[in-house]
Scaffold this motif. Structure first.
Motif, PDB file in Angstrom:
ATOM      1  N   HIS A 132      84.492  35.911  92.013  1.00 18.56           N
ATOM      2  CA  HIS A 132      84.750  36.898  91.149  1.00 18.56           C
ATOM      3  C   HIS A 132      83.377  37.299  90.433  1.00 18.56           C
ATOM      4  CE1 HIS A 132      86.023  39.100  87.726  1.00 18.56           C
ATOM      5  NE2 HIS A 132      87.543  38.736  87.868  1.00 18.56           N
ATOM      6  N   CYS A 133      82.977  38.295  90.235  1.00 23.22           N
ATOM      7  CA  CYS A 133      81.605  38.577  89.666  1.00 23.22           C
ATOM      8  C   CYS A 133      81.626  38.221  88.084  1.00 23.22           C
ATOM      9  CB  CYS A 133      81.264  40.122  89.934  1.00 23.22           C
ATOM     10  SG  CYS A 133      82.598  41.336  89.281  1.00 23.22           S
ATOM     11  N   TYR A 136      88.294  41.332  99.773  1.00 16.36           N
ATOM     12  CA  TYR A 136      88.491  41.668  98.448  1.00 16.36           C
ATOM     13  C   TYR A 136      89.638  42.253  98.120  1.00 16.36           C
ATOM     14  CZ  TYR A 136      87.227  44.243  94.306  1.00 16.36           C
ATOM     15  OH  TYR A 136      87.334  44.574  92.959  1.00 16.36           O
ATOM     16  N   ASP A 178      87.922  41.361  91.103  1.00 17.52           N
ATOM     17  CA  ASP A 178      87.120  41.877  90.090  1.00 17.52           C
ATOM     18  C   ASP A 178      88.420  42.609  89.038  1.00 17.52           C
ATOM     19  OD1 ASP A 178      85.174  42.629  88.300  1.00 17.52           O
ATOM     20  OD2 ASP A 178      84.830  44.524  89.455  1.00 17.52           O
ATOM     21  N   THR A 179      87.604  42.792  87.877  1.00 16.11           N
ATOM     22  CA  THR A 179      88.665  43.247  86.867  1.00 16.11           C
ATOM     23  C   THR A 179      89.581  44.320  87.339  1.00 16.11           C
ATOM     24  OG1 THR A 179      88.818  44.031  84.709  1.00 16.11           O
ATOM     25  CG2 THR A 179      87.155  44.812  85.884  1.00 16.11           C
ATOM     26  N   GLN A 220      74.669  42.216  92.165  1.00 18.58           N
ATOM     27  CA  GLN A 220      75.662  41.394  92.326  1.00 18.58           C
ATOM     28  C   GLN A 220      75.874  41.044  93.611  1.00 18.58           C
ATOM     29  OE1 GLN A 220      77.895  40.139  89.506  1.00 18.58           O
ATOM     30  NE2 GLN A 220      78.151  38.997  91.341  1.00 18.58           N
ATOM     31  N   SER A 258      87.586  48.683  85.015  1.00 19.98           N
ATOM     32  CA  SER A 258      86.121  48.490  84.829  1.00 19.98           C
ATOM     33  C   SER A 258      85.662  49.002  83.751  1.00 19.98           C
ATOM     34  CB  SER A 258      85.372  49.230  86.091  1.00 19.98           C
ATOM     35  OG  SER A 258      85.608  48.502  87.298  1.00 19.98           O
ATOM     36  N   VAL A 316      81.728  47.049  92.410  1.00 20.66           N
ATOM     37  CA  VAL A 316      81.452  45.904  93.118  1.00 20.66           C
ATOM     38  C   VAL A 316      81.906  46.030  94.728  1.00 20.66           C
ATOM     39  CG1 VAL A 316      82.108  43.322  93.117  1.00 20.66           C
ATOM     40  CG2 VAL A 316      81.620  44.506  90.954  1.00 20.66           C
ATOM     41  N   TYR A 318      87.787  37.386  97.194  1.00 19.19           N
ATOM     42  CA  TYR A 318      87.134  37.967  96.101  1.00 19.19           C
ATOM     43  C   TYR A 318      87.896  38.796  95.133  1.00 19.19           C
ATOM     44  CZ  TYR A 318      82.593  39.649  94.009  1.00 19.19           C
ATOM     45  OH  TYR A 318      81.457  39.796  93.120  1.00 19.19           O
TER      46      TYR A 318
END
Ligand code: CP
Ligand code: NVA
Length: 303
Positions: free
Chosen positions: A260-261, A153, A222-223, A131, A226, A160, A220
């Motif tokens: 976002h991944c 981030y 992410d959730t 990623q 996880s 991530v 950036y």
């Protein structure tokens, strides 16, 4: 000697930059790489669900002239059926490389020790190197030189985050990790990224304050939960909501882009409007998963 790709932590800045540029070259000149895996077979073992990683590896291997066998470890009850060392050693009898998505990083190191072929980390609890390569490839396409750029981030310090810290440090990109109290990136991995950054001059920082996000190039997230994390959303939502990547945070940060991944949860960690806005790099990141991974496969198997 075979090489695995588990973390990128043991790579040099020069090796990382060369891999990034290989990904650019493969993306621009796919025909030149259409047979680098000719006659090779790769096995992918996934203990967790996946859309992007699974499909981008499967199609990517095909584009390099190879063949991929996908094993859904959960659906086939492979986990716990035999010792993971035996699974890995058996797979290496037929396959030229093993791609694995697992719960525990330890499973990957055990597989890598038991298999005589390269093992590639397709996500574990600690890292998501494929990623991060795709993400910095995306930023490289947008900005060119990454030295002096800053990625912020925001959200849960997770796999991530860790890979963004390590790969950012290697490429000279500043990374600031902004998380709620108790959800910071792993301190040993954070320190490792700071050590790597001494070679490139990247600034690796952390904060709990979203107000610290000023003058950055990209936001950036992410959730907040996880895969495998059983915490109910209701128990953490209030704590995480101030870290939502939304229009206000975006405007105050000075960032040009949001990343976002994926999978993304619209209007939780990031607003739906930002995902669909001109600032969104999400689909470029997703596309670049394949090009980055094809560079990894070319490097490990045909380098
Ligand atoms: N970003 C990512 O790894 O997506 P998947 O979980 O769908 O593979
Ligand atoms: N941190 C997320 C990434 C998903 C691609 C998870 O591990 O579920």
């Amino acid at each position: 000697m075979k090489h695995d790709l588990l973390t990128f932590s043991d790579w040099t800045p020069t090796q990382m930059q060369i891999l990034l540029e290989l990904a650019v070259t493969i993306k621009q000149h796919p025909a030149d790489y259409s047979n680098v895996l000719g006659g090779r077979s790769i096995v992918a073992v996934f203990e967790k669900p996946s859309l992007r990683t699974r499909v981008s590896f499967e199609i990517g291997v095909h584009k390099l002239g190879g063949h991929l066998v996908y094993l859904d470890a959960q659906a086939n009850s492979l986990v716990g059926r035999e010792d993971i060392r035996d699974t890995a050693a058996n797979l290496a009898c037929w396959a030229d490389a093993i791609i694995a998505r697992v719960f525990a990083h330890n499973t990957l190191t055990t597989m890598a020790a038991a298999a005589k072929v390269p093992v590639i980390n397709a996500l574990c609890d600690k890292f998501h190197p494929c990623q991060a390569l795709a993400d910095y490839l995306t930023l490289y396409e947008q900005f060119g030189e990454l030295k002096g750029r800053t990625l912020a981030y925001v959200g849960d310090g997770n796999n991530v985050t860790h890979s963004l810290l390590i790969v950012g440090a290697l490429l000279g990109c500043n990374v600031i990790s902004v998380t709620p109290q108790g959800h910071e990136a792993d301190s040993a991995i954070f320190t490792l990224a700071q050590d790597i950054a001494k070679q490139t001059g990247a600034r690796i920082e952390k904060s709990h304050a979203v107000e610290a996000i000023k003058g950055v190039d990209v936001l950036y997230t992410d959730t907040w939960l996880s895969m495998g994390d059983k915490t109910p959303l209701a128990a953490i939502k209030e704590k995480f909501m101030p870290y939502q990547v939304n229009e206000t945070l975006f405007a105050n940060s000075g960032a040009r882009f949001v990343m976002h991944c994926q999978p993304a949860h619209r209007d939780l960690e990031i607003t739906s409007r930002l995902i669909d806005s001109e600032a969104s790099l999400l689909m470029q990141q997703a596309e670049n998963r394949m090009h980055g991974q094809n560079a990894i496969l070319t490097h490990l198997l045909a380098g």
